[in-house]
Design a protein around this motif. Structure first.
Motif, PDB file in Angstrom:
ATOM      1  N   CYS A 136      31.062  80.834 108.645  1.00 49.41           N
ATOM      2  CA  CYS A 136      29.352  81.049 108.118  1.00 49.41           C
ATOM      3  C   CYS A 136      28.550  80.301 109.350  1.00 49.41           C
ATOM      4  O   CYS A 136      28.469  79.094 109.158  1.00 49.41           O
ATOM      5  CB  CYS A 136      28.157  80.768 106.585  1.00 49.41           C
ATOM      6  N   HIS A 144      25.824  79.337 108.347  1.00 47.80           N
ATOM      7  CA  HIS A 144      24.248  78.112 107.810  1.00 47.80           C
ATOM      8  C   HIS A 144      24.616  77.052 107.846  1.00 47.80           C
ATOM      9  O   HIS A 144      24.582  75.917 108.884  1.00 47.80           O
ATOM     10  CB  HIS A 144      24.691  79.024 106.695  1.00 47.80           C
ATOM     11  N   LEU A 145      26.050  77.185 107.253  1.00 55.86           N
ATOM     12  CA  LEU A 145      26.769  75.585 107.329  1.00 55.86           C
ATOM     13  C   LEU A 145      27.761  75.296 106.918  1.00 55.86           C
ATOM     14  O   LEU A 145      28.673  74.475 106.551  1.00 55.86           O
ATOM     15  CB  LEU A 145      26.813  74.886 105.675  1.00 55.86           C
ATOM     16  N   GLY A 146      28.930  76.861 107.732  1.00 51.88           N
ATOM     17  CA  GLY A 146      30.343  76.767 107.791  1.00 51.88           C
ATOM     18  C   GLY A 146      31.309  77.058 107.096  1.00 51.88           C
ATOM     19  O   GLY A 146      32.886  76.974 107.056  1.00 51.88           O
ATOM     20  N   CYS A 147      30.321  77.780 105.215  1.00 57.73           N
ATOM     21  CA  CYS A 147      31.598  77.789 104.470  1.00 57.73           C
ATOM     22  C   CYS A 147      32.155  78.871 105.185  1.00 57.73           C
ATOM     23  O   CYS A 147      32.254  79.870 106.187  1.00 57.73           O
ATOM     24  CB  CYS A 147      30.850  78.688 103.171  1.00 57.73           C
ATOM     25  N   CYS A 184      27.975  85.215 101.745  1.00 61.23           N
ATOM     26  CA  CYS A 184      28.557  83.761 101.853  1.00 61.23           C
ATOM     27  C   CYS A 184      28.488  83.040 100.017  1.00 61.23           C
ATOM     28  O   CYS A 184      27.046  82.950  99.998  1.00 61.23           O
ATOM     29  CB  CYS A 184      27.914  83.449 102.727  1.00 61.23           C
ATOM     30  N   CYS A 208      28.451  80.357  99.504  1.00 59.30           N
ATOM     31  CA  CYS A 208      27.986  79.028  99.083  1.00 59.30           C
ATOM     32  C   CYS A 208      26.333  78.945  98.905  1.00 59.30           C
ATOM     33  O   CYS A 208      25.660  78.255  97.788  1.00 59.30           O
ATOM     34  CB  CYS A 208      27.871  78.420 100.145  1.00 59.30           C
ATOM     35  N   HIS A 209      26.189  79.696  99.888  1.00 56.97           N
ATOM     36  CA  HIS A 209      24.216  79.565  99.432  1.00 56.97           C
ATOM     37  C   HIS A 209      23.343  80.964  99.984  1.00 56.97           C
ATOM     38  O   HIS A 209      22.408  81.160  99.725  1.00 56.97           O
ATOM     39  CB  HIS A 209      23.097  78.788 100.478  1.00 56.97           C
ATOM     40  N   SER A 242      23.669  84.211 101.926  1.00 59.26           N
ATOM     41  CA  SER A 242      23.731  84.747 103.252  1.00 59.26           C
ATOM     42  C   SER A 242      24.276  85.910 103.458  1.00 59.26           C
ATOM     43  O   SER A 242      25.694  85.656 103.012  1.00 59.26           O
ATOM     44  CB  SER A 242      24.081  83.397 104.068  1.00 59.26           C
TER      45      SER A 242
END
Ligand code: FES
Length: 292
Positions: free
Chosen positions: A212, A214-217, A230, A232-233, A235
């Motif tokens: 991702c 955004h933060l790499g998930c 995603c 995690c958050h 997206s």
């Protein structure tokens, strides 16, 4: 032997050599006679002075006699002289050559050696980390297999089923070549190396990094909605990895791809391409319920 193993062996060898060096110096120091005490140094200086003393003659009075006469004259001119100092109590200057390596110097040098070793290891580890992989795996060109076989797995009727390639950390998806003309201003204009194949049936192939932006998930596929979502958050990206929702700042990153002479898809994971959030999208999203 791969580069990581070579670096590990080099590190261990460096450490062993440095340790051996320190031990060798320590052993040598242990065999040497230790530094002389102040009393021993004084005695040595006294013996040296005595051996240099010249017996006086009638023509040449001794240096001691001259000194005594001078002292007497001085005493007469400038009052009583200082009482004589016992030679055993006199301070004697010792040169560095006489003294050898002191304990403090030894420990300072050992400390410097340890620091040097630490910095060398840090540098080697950094180099090993940044060194491009020489034999396959992520960071190199990954052979994903026959293009025809890949295409067969990408469709379930009209539904697209993204194919994951572990070594390349990539999602492989189909892309209709005519979309490049049908959707002006799309994210892939002027980036032909992002799509491979399709000369015969008009269906090219794209490979997107599963990370991702955004933060790499790791972003999983969502077949019902025909996209990537995603966990995690939240997206969301459509089936071509174009940004749809959430905090992600751009589309999913993708790799340069090509088809070799053997008809195999080659994913160049050393060539990561970023594209901005799509204004004119090439895929409809969502086409069913979300997964996240
Ligand atoms: S890491 Fe994917 S949305 Fe934050």
């Amino acid at each position: 032997m791969n580069p990581t193993t070579i670096f590990a062996v080099a590190l261990i060898a460096t450490g062993v050599l440095a340790l051996a060096g320190i031990l060798a110096v320590a052993v040598r120091r242990g065999n040497e006679p230790g530094p002389m005490t102040a009393a021993e140094l004084d005695r040595k200086a006294l013996e040296r002075d005595r051996s240099r003393r010249v017996e006086p003659t009638a023509e040449a009075p001794s240096a001691v006699a001259t000194l005594e006469r001078t002292e007497t004259e001085t005493e007469t001119e400038a009052g009583p002289a200082e009482p004589p100092v016992d030679p055993m109590l006199q301070r004697v200057e010792v040169s560095e050559n006489d003294y050898g390596v002191t304990r403090r110097q030894f420990f300072n040098r050992a400390l410097l050696a340890v620091w040097g070793l630490f910095l060398a290891q840090f540098g080697l580890f950094s180099l090993a980390f940044l060194w491009p992989k020489l034999k396959g795996g992520f960071g190199t060109k990954v052979n994903a297999g026959k293009l025809l076989d890949i295409k067969e797995q990408l469709f379930d009727g009209a539904t697209i089923v993204p194919l994951h390639n572990n070594p390349a950390q990539a999602w492989i998806v189909p892309f209709e070549l005519k979309l490049l003309e049908d959707v002006p201003g799309n994210s892939f204009e002027n980036l032909p190396f992002l799509i491979a194949g399709g000369e015969d049936d008009g269906i090219g192939i794209m490979a997107m990094w599963h990370r991702c932006v955004h933060l790499g998930c790791r972003v999983p596929e969502c077949v019902p909605s025909q996209g990537f979502e995603c966990p995690c958050h939240g997206s969301k990206y459509n089936i071509h990895g174009e940004y749809e929702a959430g905090p992600a700042p751009r589309n999913l990153d993708r790799f340069a791809v090509e088809v070799n002479d053997a008809g195999e898809l080659i994913i160049d994971t050393g060539n990561v391409v970023q594209t901005p959030r799509a204004k004119n999208k090439t895929a409809m999203y969502p086409q069913g319920p979300f997964c996240v």
